[in-house]
Write a protein that holds these residues in place. Sequence first.
Motif, PDB file in Angstrom:
ATOM      1  N   PRO A 106       0.822  -1.214   0.000  1.00  0.00           N
ATOM      2  CA  PRO A 106       0.000   0.000   0.000  1.00  0.00           C
ATOM      3  C   PRO A 106       0.858   1.267   0.000  1.00  0.00           C
ATOM      4  O   PRO A 106       2.023   1.235   0.394  1.00  0.00           O
ATOM      5  N   GLU A 107       0.268   2.359  -0.445  1.00  0.00           N
ATOM      6  CA  GLU A 107       0.940   3.669  -0.452  1.00  0.00           C
ATOM      7  C   GLU A 107       1.378   4.010   0.985  1.00  0.00           C
ATOM      8  O   GLU A 107       0.735   3.569   1.937  1.00  0.00           O
ATOM      9  N   PRO A 108       2.459   4.810   1.158  1.00  0.00           N
ATOM     10  CA  PRO A 108       2.964   5.111   2.501  1.00  0.00           C
ATOM     11  C   PRO A 108       1.901   5.578   3.498  1.00  0.00           C
ATOM     12  O   PRO A 108       1.871   5.121   4.641  1.00  0.00           O
ATOM     13  N   ALA A 109       0.981   6.456   3.069  1.00  0.00           N
ATOM     14  CA  ALA A 109      -0.042   6.971   3.996  1.00  0.00           C
ATOM     15  C   ALA A 109      -0.983   5.848   4.455  1.00  0.00           C
ATOM     16  O   ALA A 109      -1.363   5.781   5.629  1.00  0.00           O
ATOM     17  N   ASP A 110      -1.332   4.957   3.518  1.00  0.00           N
ATOM     18  CA  ASP A 110      -2.219   3.833   3.850  1.00  0.00           C
ATOM     19  C   ASP A 110      -1.495   2.801   4.718  1.00  0.00           C
ATOM     20  O   ASP A 110      -2.075   2.241   5.650  1.00  0.00           O
ATOM     21  N   LEU A 111      -0.224   2.589   4.412  1.00  0.00           N
ATOM     22  CA  LEU A 111       0.581   1.659   5.208  1.00  0.00           C
ATOM     23  C   LEU A 111       0.665   2.149   6.658  1.00  0.00           C
ATOM     24  O   LEU A 111       0.523   1.361   7.609  1.00  0.00           O
ATOM     25  N   ALA A 112       0.840   3.461   6.836  1.00  0.00           N
ATOM     26  CA  ALA A 112       0.900   4.050   8.187  1.00  0.00           C
ATOM     27  C   ALA A 112      -0.428   3.836   8.920  1.00  0.00           C
ATOM     28  O   ALA A 112      -0.442   3.501  10.108  1.00  0.00           O
ATOM     29  N   LYS A 113      -1.556   3.983   8.205  1.00  0.00           N
ATOM     30  CA  LYS A 113      -2.876   3.762   8.817  1.00  0.00           C
ATOM     31  C   LYS A 113      -3.029   2.314   9.273  1.00  0.00           C
ATOM     32  O   LYS A 113      -3.554   2.042  10.354  1.00  0.00           O
ATOM     33  N   LEU A 114      -2.587   1.382   8.437  1.00  0.00           N
ATOM     34  CA  LEU A 114      -2.687  -0.047   8.784  1.00  0.00           C
ATOM     35  C   LEU A 114      -1.828  -0.354  10.016  1.00  0.00           C
ATOM     36  O   LEU A 114      -2.266  -1.060  10.927  1.00  0.00           O
ATOM     37  N   ARG A 115      -0.626   0.222  10.043  1.00  0.00           N
ATOM     38  CA  ARG A 115       0.263  -0.008  11.196  1.00  0.00           C
ATOM     39  C   ARG A 115      -0.326   0.592  12.473  1.00  0.00           C
ATOM     40  O   ARG A 115      -0.255  -0.025  13.537  1.00  0.00           O
ATOM     41  N   ARG A 116      -0.927   1.778  12.346  1.00  0.00           N
ATOM     42  CA  ARG A 116      -1.540   2.400  13.528  1.00  0.00           C
ATOM     43  C   ARG A 116      -2.707   1.562  14.043  1.00  0.00           C
ATOM     44  O   ARG A 116      -2.896   1.434  15.250  1.00  0.00           O
ATOM     45  N   ALA A 117      -3.463   0.966  13.135  1.00  0.00           N
ATOM     46  CA  ALA A 117      -4.596   0.122  13.539  1.00  0.00           C
ATOM     47  C   ALA A 117      -4.104  -1.133  14.274  1.00  0.00           C
ATOM     48  O   ALA A 117      -4.728  -1.581  15.237  1.00  0.00           O
ATOM     49  N   ILE A 118      -2.961  -1.668  13.851  1.00  0.00           N
ATOM     50  CA  ILE A 118      -2.379  -2.839  14.524  1.00  0.00           C
ATOM     51  C   ILE A 118      -1.924  -2.453  15.928  1.00  0.00           C
ATOM     52  O   ILE A 118      -2.233  -3.126  16.911  1.00  0.00           O
ATOM     53  N   ALA A 119      -1.203  -1.331  16.010  1.00  0.00           N
ATOM     54  CA  ALA A 119      -0.635  -0.898  17.294  1.00  0.00           C
ATOM     55  C   ALA A 119      -1.720  -0.435  18.270  1.00  0.00           C
ATOM     56  O   ALA A 119      -1.570  -0.577  19.485  1.00  0.00           O
ATOM     57  N   ALA A 120      -2.830   0.085  17.737  1.00  0.00           N
ATOM     58  CA  ALA A 120      -3.877   0.671  18.595  1.00  0.00           C
ATOM     59  C   ALA A 120      -4.563  -0.362  19.487  1.00  0.00           C
ATOM     60  O   ALA A 120      -5.029  -0.029  20.569  1.00  0.00           O
ATOM     61  N   ASP A 121      -4.636  -1.611  19.015  1.00  0.00           N
ATOM     62  CA  ASP A 121      -5.397  -2.612  19.774  1.00  0.00           C
ATOM     63  C   ASP A 121      -4.769  -3.985  19.558  1.00  0.00           C
ATOM     64  O   ASP A 121      -5.129  -4.715  18.635  1.00  0.00           O
ATOM     65  N   GLU A 122      -3.806  -4.293  20.441  1.00  0.00           N
ATOM     66  CA  GLU A 122      -3.060  -5.555  20.285  1.00  0.00           C
ATOM     67  C   GLU A 122      -3.994  -6.766  20.346  1.00  0.00           C
ATOM     68  O   GLU A 122      -3.837  -7.720  19.600  1.00  0.00           O
ATOM     69  N   LYS A 123      -5.005  -6.702  21.250  1.00  0.00           N
ATOM     70  CA  LYS A 123      -5.923  -7.839  21.396  1.00  0.00           C
ATOM     71  C   LYS A 123      -6.708  -8.092  20.115  1.00  0.00           C
ATOM     72  O   LYS A 123      -6.902  -9.222  19.704  1.00  0.00           O
ATOM     73  N   ARG A 124      -7.153  -6.994  19.501  1.00  0.00           N
ATOM     74  CA  ARG A 124      -7.948  -7.133  18.266  1.00  0.00           C
ATOM     75  C   ARG A 124      -7.090  -7.755  17.164  1.00  0.00           C
ATOM     76  O   ARG A 124      -7.542  -8.630  16.423  1.00  0.00           O
ATOM     77  N   PHE A 125      -5.829  -7.305  17.069  1.00  0.00           N
ATOM     78  CA  PHE A 125      -4.950  -7.856  16.046  1.00  0.00           C
ATOM     79  C   PHE A 125      -4.642  -9.332  16.333  1.00  0.00           C
ATOM     80  O   PHE A 125      -4.598 -10.146  15.405  1.00  0.00           O
ATOM     81  N   THR A 126      -4.464  -9.681  17.603  1.00  0.00           N
ATOM     82  CA  THR A 126      -4.224 -11.084  17.980  1.00  0.00           C
ATOM     83  C   THR A 126      -5.429 -11.944  17.597  1.00  0.00           C
ATOM     84  O   THR A 126      -5.268 -13.065  17.122  1.00  0.00           O
ATOM     85  N   ARG A 127      -6.633 -11.375  17.781  1.00  0.00           N
ATOM     86  CA  ARG A 127      -7.855 -12.105  17.373  1.00  0.00           C
ATOM     87  C   ARG A 127      -7.879 -12.315  15.857  1.00  0.00           C
ATOM     88  O   ARG A 127      -8.276 -13.375  15.374  1.00  0.00           O
ATOM     89  N   LEU A 128      -7.445 -11.300  15.104  1.00  0.00           N
ATOM     90  CA  LEU A 128      -7.382 -11.419  13.641  1.00  0.00           C
ATOM     91  C   LEU A 128      -6.444 -12.550  13.237  1.00  0.00           C
ATOM     92  O   LEU A 128      -6.792 -13.395  12.413  1.00  0.00           O
ATOM     93  N   VAL A 129      -5.246 -12.560  13.835  1.00  0.00           N
ATOM     94  CA  VAL A 129      -4.263 -13.607  13.512  1.00  0.00           C
ATOM     95  C   VAL A 129      -4.838 -14.990  13.854  1.00  0.00           C
ATOM     96  O   VAL A 129      -4.677 -15.954  13.095  1.00  0.00           O
ATOM     97  N   GLY A 130      -5.572 -15.056  14.995  1.00  0.00           N
ATOM     98  CA  GLY A 130      -6.215 -16.303  15.398  1.00  0.00           C
ATOM     99  C   GLY A 130      -7.284 -16.743  14.408  1.00  0.00           C
ATOM    100  O   GLY A 130      -7.384 -17.920  14.057  1.00  0.00           O
ATOM    101  N   ALA A 131      -8.076 -15.782  13.921  1.00  0.00           N
ATOM    102  CA  ALA A 131      -9.141 -16.083  12.943  1.00  0.00           C
ATOM    103  C   ALA A 131      -8.530 -16.594  11.636  1.00  0.00           C
ATOM    104  O   ALA A 131      -9.031 -17.550  11.032  1.00  0.00           O
ATOM    105  N   LEU A 132      -7.428 -15.969  11.208  1.00  0.00           N
ATOM    106  CA  LEU A 132      -6.747 -16.430   9.991  1.00  0.00           C
ATOM    107  C   LEU A 132      -6.187 -17.844  10.211  1.00  0.00           C
ATOM    108  O   LEU A 132      -6.308 -18.709   9.342  1.00  0.00           O
ATOM    109  N   GLY A 133      -5.596 -18.047  11.391  1.00  0.00           N
ATOM    110  CA  GLY A 133      -5.028 -19.362  11.727  1.00  0.00           C
ATOM    111  C   GLY A 133      -6.079 -20.461  11.710  1.00  0.00           C
ATOM    112  O   GLY A 133      -5.820 -21.576  11.246  1.00  0.00           O
TER     113      GLY A 133
END
Length: 228
Positions: free
Chosen positions: A126-153
């Motif tokens: 993704p473009e730098p601005a979009d990549l930064a948004k995605l990274r901020r969303a990951i960092a903002a809520d570790e539990k939510r991202f862990t749930r995502l990784v679990g759902a993919l798994g």
Amino acid sequence: PGFKESGFRGFGPKALAFFKALEFHQSKAWFDENRGLYESDVVEPMVALLDDLTARFAAKRITLKADGKRSIFRIHRDVRFARDKRPYKTHCGAVMTRSGTKSDNGLLYIHISPDGCFAAAGFYMPEPADLAKLRRAIAADEKRFTRLVGALGKGKLELGAENQMTRLPRGFEAYKDSPLSGPLRLKSFIVGQPFPTKVVTSPDFAEKVADFAVRALPLLKFGWAALD
């Protein structure tokens, strides 16, 4: 079951052989002579597959669609600035997005090649601005991202680490010893699945790609929410 029977019958038996031969020939004369085969065994089945998937996704309320031939990448390589001057790609790629255009963020990609066929989904470079948004969303809520990784798994998928920085990006140095360190260093957020030739050349391929898309959906939804 909720969608119209499609014309997809699998890729023609000559589709992969066509690309193998094209790798060897790489001339306009040969391509023009075999264009009919490219259309009948590669392009037509790909359009039928995209139409089938668009109908399946609409029935399941999954916001991915294609726009027929426009969703297939050109077979001509852009050689203007490339060292490799071969004029033709030796694979066929097509993409489905929320708008049906190639430029939209968050995609399902289908790749047909004698070197291996696969489907992939997510956010590719993704473009730098979009990549930064995605990274901020990951960092903002570790539990939510862990749930995502679990759902993919659960769907037997994991984020690919091909495009990963060696260091954490600026502003995220505090995550050095965090489980988020790996994901925050990614430059693409992609899951993929390879498919054997016998699946690709059968009508079941549409069902298999649709199943993959459903399993990849948590990643797409996470990214869309971050970017919207």
